[in-house]
Write a protein that holds these residues in place. Structure first.
Motif, PDB file in Angstrom:
ATOM      1  N   PHE A 141      23.804  20.512  35.716  1.00  0.00           N
ATOM      2  CA  PHE A 141      22.614  20.942  34.973  1.00  0.00           C
ATOM      3  C   PHE A 141      23.024  21.722  33.737  1.00  0.00           C
ATOM      4  O   PHE A 141      23.804  22.667  33.811  1.00  0.00           O
ATOM      5  CB  PHE A 141      21.733  21.819  35.882  1.00  0.00           C
ATOM      6  CG  PHE A 141      20.540  22.420  35.177  1.00  0.00           C
ATOM      7  CD1 PHE A 141      19.626  21.609  34.513  1.00  0.00           C
ATOM      8  CD2 PHE A 141      20.341  23.797  35.170  1.00  0.00           C
ATOM      9  CE1 PHE A 141      18.527  22.160  33.858  1.00  0.00           C
ATOM     10  CE2 PHE A 141      19.243  24.354  34.519  1.00  0.00           C
ATOM     11  CZ  PHE A 141      18.341  23.531  33.868  1.00  0.00           C
ATOM     12  N   PRO A 189      21.559  24.130  31.242  1.00  0.00           N
ATOM     13  CA  PRO A 189      20.357  24.961  31.087  1.00  0.00           C
ATOM     14  C   PRO A 189      19.881  25.068  29.644  1.00  0.00           C
ATOM     15  O   PRO A 189      18.728  25.411  29.411  1.00  0.00           O
ATOM     16  CB  PRO A 189      20.791  26.332  31.623  1.00  0.00           C
ATOM     17  CG  PRO A 189      22.261  26.343  31.515  1.00  0.00           C
ATOM     18  CD  PRO A 189      22.741  24.928  31.648  1.00  0.00           C
ATOM     19  N   ALA A 190      20.749  24.778  28.691  1.00  0.00           N
ATOM     20  CA  ALA A 190      20.334  24.882  27.288  1.00  0.00           C
ATOM     21  C   ALA A 190      19.471  23.706  26.859  1.00  0.00           C
ATOM     22  O   ALA A 190      18.586  23.841  26.040  1.00  0.00           O
ATOM     23  CB  ALA A 190      21.556  24.993  26.390  1.00  0.00           C
ATOM     24  N   SER A 191      19.734  22.538  27.435  1.00  0.00           N
ATOM     25  CA  SER A 191      18.981  21.351  27.020  1.00  0.00           C
ATOM     26  C   SER A 191      18.001  20.890  28.084  1.00  0.00           C
ATOM     27  O   SER A 191      17.098  20.108  27.802  1.00  0.00           O
ATOM     28  CB  SER A 191      19.949  20.199  26.724  1.00  0.00           C
ATOM     29  OG  SER A 191      20.556  19.761  27.924  1.00  0.00           O
ATOM     30  N   GLY A 192      18.175  21.350  29.329  1.00  0.00           N
ATOM     31  CA  GLY A 192      17.326  20.903  30.422  1.00  0.00           C
ATOM     32  C   GLY A 192      17.782  19.582  31.011  1.00  0.00           C
ATOM     33  O   GLY A 192      17.149  19.060  31.925  1.00  0.00           O
ATOM     34  N   GLU A 193      18.882  19.019  30.492  1.00  0.00           N
ATOM     35  CA  GLU A 193      19.349  17.727  31.003  1.00  0.00           C
ATOM     36  C   GLU A 193      20.112  17.916  32.314  1.00  0.00           C
ATOM     37  O   GLU A 193      20.795  18.920  32.509  1.00  0.00           O
ATOM     38  CB  GLU A 193      20.264  17.061  29.974  1.00  0.00           C
ATOM     39  CG  GLU A 193      19.508  16.578  28.752  1.00  0.00           C
ATOM     40  CD  GLU A 193      20.450  16.117  27.664  1.00  0.00           C
ATOM     41  OE1 GLU A 193      20.207  15.042  27.111  1.00  0.00           O
ATOM     42  OE2 GLU A 193      21.424  16.825  27.368  1.00  0.00           O
ATOM     43  N   SER A 194      19.995  16.918  33.179  1.00  0.00           N
ATOM     44  CA  SER A 194      20.766  16.961  34.421  1.00  0.00           C
ATOM     45  C   SER A 194      21.440  15.611  34.646  1.00  0.00           C
ATOM     46  O   SER A 194      20.958  14.584  34.162  1.00  0.00           O
ATOM     47  CB  SER A 194      19.868  17.330  35.602  1.00  0.00           C
ATOM     48  OG  SER A 194      18.752  16.479  35.663  1.00  0.00           O
ATOM     49  N   ARG A 248      27.114  16.463  25.279  1.00  0.00           N
ATOM     50  CA  ARG A 248      27.166  17.855  24.800  1.00  0.00           C
ATOM     51  C   ARG A 248      27.421  18.855  25.933  1.00  0.00           C
ATOM     52  O   ARG A 248      26.767  19.902  26.023  1.00  0.00           O
ATOM     53  CB  ARG A 248      25.876  18.222  24.057  1.00  0.00           C
ATOM     54  CG  ARG A 248      25.654  17.379  22.816  1.00  0.00           C
ATOM     55  CD  ARG A 248      24.296  17.633  22.187  1.00  0.00           C
ATOM     56  NE  ARG A 248      24.080  16.753  21.058  1.00  0.00           N
ATOM     57  CZ  ARG A 248      24.438  17.013  19.819  1.00  0.00           C
ATOM     58  NH1 ARG A 248      25.037  18.131  19.529  1.00  0.00           N
ATOM     59  NH2 ARG A 248      24.192  16.150  18.845  1.00  0.00           N
TER      60      ARG A 248
END
Lengths: 350, 83
Positions: B16, B18-23, B76
């Protein structure tokens, strides 16, 4: 232990918890969880089939109110009637289109004992989509280039300056992506038929969309701010699922927005982060968004804080929020007796 | 080959940002590589460690590792000196 908490009667609009939902039900859920007061919720609806009307554990009583097009005096007269019966302490309007009327009525409502916490009229006007270019220049915030047009042929001139696709936007709601002039014309006709003119033609920024909801105290301070990334988007572009994120750039931009505009009230910033990591401000919604309950779940009860500010109570800024909290929206069929539908349809009250 | 310090990785291989919300999900080999990278181990050390657990040539493991790193760069997840 609810005995020492005051009871506020709060009028809330935006009960249309549909596929393109109004924020009302989410706002009420926050209010129901408020630590500093209890509340009795008076729903203020426009249509007889707004789901919130029939959610009796969410809304205590509902009154229909006139559409903004009926004018502020008609609205005032209806609110006076409702106030006489319910003794409202606070009203939280949740639609862009009704805010103009409520801002105009703010002092008259206050003289009746009804508190609001809304943006000032100049703040409301300058953040309008039509004025976004000037807004960006004034406050040094990157915004996509855009132009308000009153005739679809004006868009042809934009082809010289803007690349396709272009975003076709209504003055209050709706946005359609157009890849050529035929599509743009169809979008122009569809949106203008629904929301009127002008239509805003906006440069499309390729990137990832982020949203921030928050609350400004009107003095330039950030009382609350929670950034969210949409994870699941409906065909209307609405978030059906989202997650709170730790994005320092988005939070810094939010602080800058609040400090420079002295924004008063709830808001939602729609941001696009391009491939270079630059943020563009696409839109400022001058009210809490439909996903406001995510902020509550992440530790910032923005509806409660807004009521505190409206009532003139002290309201310290929130200190952080939980990152990685998600909301997943769902549809739920309520069974409603036709007698209830009949009552709201005929008497305007339920 | 430095992973961003705020990236969360669960024991199940759930990653996860946390900066982009991508998982993301990684398989057990990816999880092993990711954890060794987070500990600051070198490419050679990671290849050697994977070779102890899996019957594969060092060259194959090294190629997979570089592909994996490139994928993380695209998503990223890597920390660069200018960040």
């Amino acid at each position: 232990m609810t005995t020492n908490k005051p009871l506020f009667t709060i009028g809330v609009t935006g009960l249309n918890a549909i596929d393109s939902p109004g924020p009302g039900v989410a706002v009420i859920r926050g209010l129901r969880e408020a630590a500093s007061f209890n509340c009795r919720i008076i729903g203020l609806s426009y249509e007889s089939l707004e789901p919130g009307i029939y959610m009796h554990d969410i809304v205590d009583k509902t009154y229909q109110i006139p559409y903004p097009s009926a004018g502020t005096e008609v609205l005032m007269s209806r609110l006076e009637y409702i106030h006489e019966k319910e003794k409202l302490d606070v009203i939280i309007p949740n639609f862009d289109a009704e805010l103009y009327s409520f801002i105009k009525l703010e002092s008259r409502l206050l003289s009746m004992g009804i508190h609001t916490f809304l943006p000032r009229m100049d703040q409301f006007e300058e953040r309008h989509k039509v004025n976004l270019n000037d807004f960006g220049k004034k406050y040094q915030i990157k915004v996509p280039r855009s132009k308000a047009i009153y005739n679809v042929n004006e868009a042809q001139q934009l082809e010289k300056d803007y690349d396709w696709p272009l975003v076709v936007k209504g003055k209050y709601y709706d946005a359609i992506l157009a890849y050529n002039f035929d599509q743009l014309r169809a979008a122009y006709n569809k949106i203008s038929a629904k929301w009127g003119l002008p239509i805003i033609i906006q440069e499309f920024i390729h990137g990832t969309e982020y949203n921030v909801t928050g609350l400004g105290d009107g003095q330039g301070n950030t009382i609350a701010a929670v950034p969210m990334r949409k994870q699941y988007i409906t065909d209307k572009g609405k978030a059906w699922g989202g997650i709170s994120i730790a994005d320092s750039q988005a939070l810094a931009l939010t602080d800058h927005f609040l400090k420079s505009t002295q924004w008063r009230g709830g808001f939602e910033l729609e941001l696009m982060k391009d491939k270079n990591g630059d943020y563009y401000l696409l839109e400022i919604n001058p009210r809490m968004p439909a996903w406001i309950y995510l902020a509550v779940g992440a530790g910032q009860n923005i509806p409660e804080a807004l009521v505190r500010l409206a009532m003139g109570w002290p309201c310290p800024a929130f200190n952080g929020y939980k990152v990685g909290k998600m909301f997943v929206r769902y549809a739920w069929d309520m069974i409603v007796d036709i007698a209830e539908f009949e009552q709201i349809s005929t008497t305007g009250e339920l | 080959m430095k992973i961003k310090s705020n990236i969360a990785v669960s024991d199940n291989g759930f990653v996860f940002n946390p900066a982009s919300g991508e998982s993301f999900m990684v398989n057990p080999v990816g999880l092993g590589m990711l954890n060794m990278m987070r500990k600051g181990q070198s490419q050679e050390q990671i290849v050697a460690a994977i070779q102890e657990d899996y019957r594969a040539e060092a060259m194959t493991i090294e190629r997979d590792l570089l592909d994996f790193v490139e994928m993380m760069r695209q998503y990223r997840l890597l920390q660069y000196d200018d960040e």
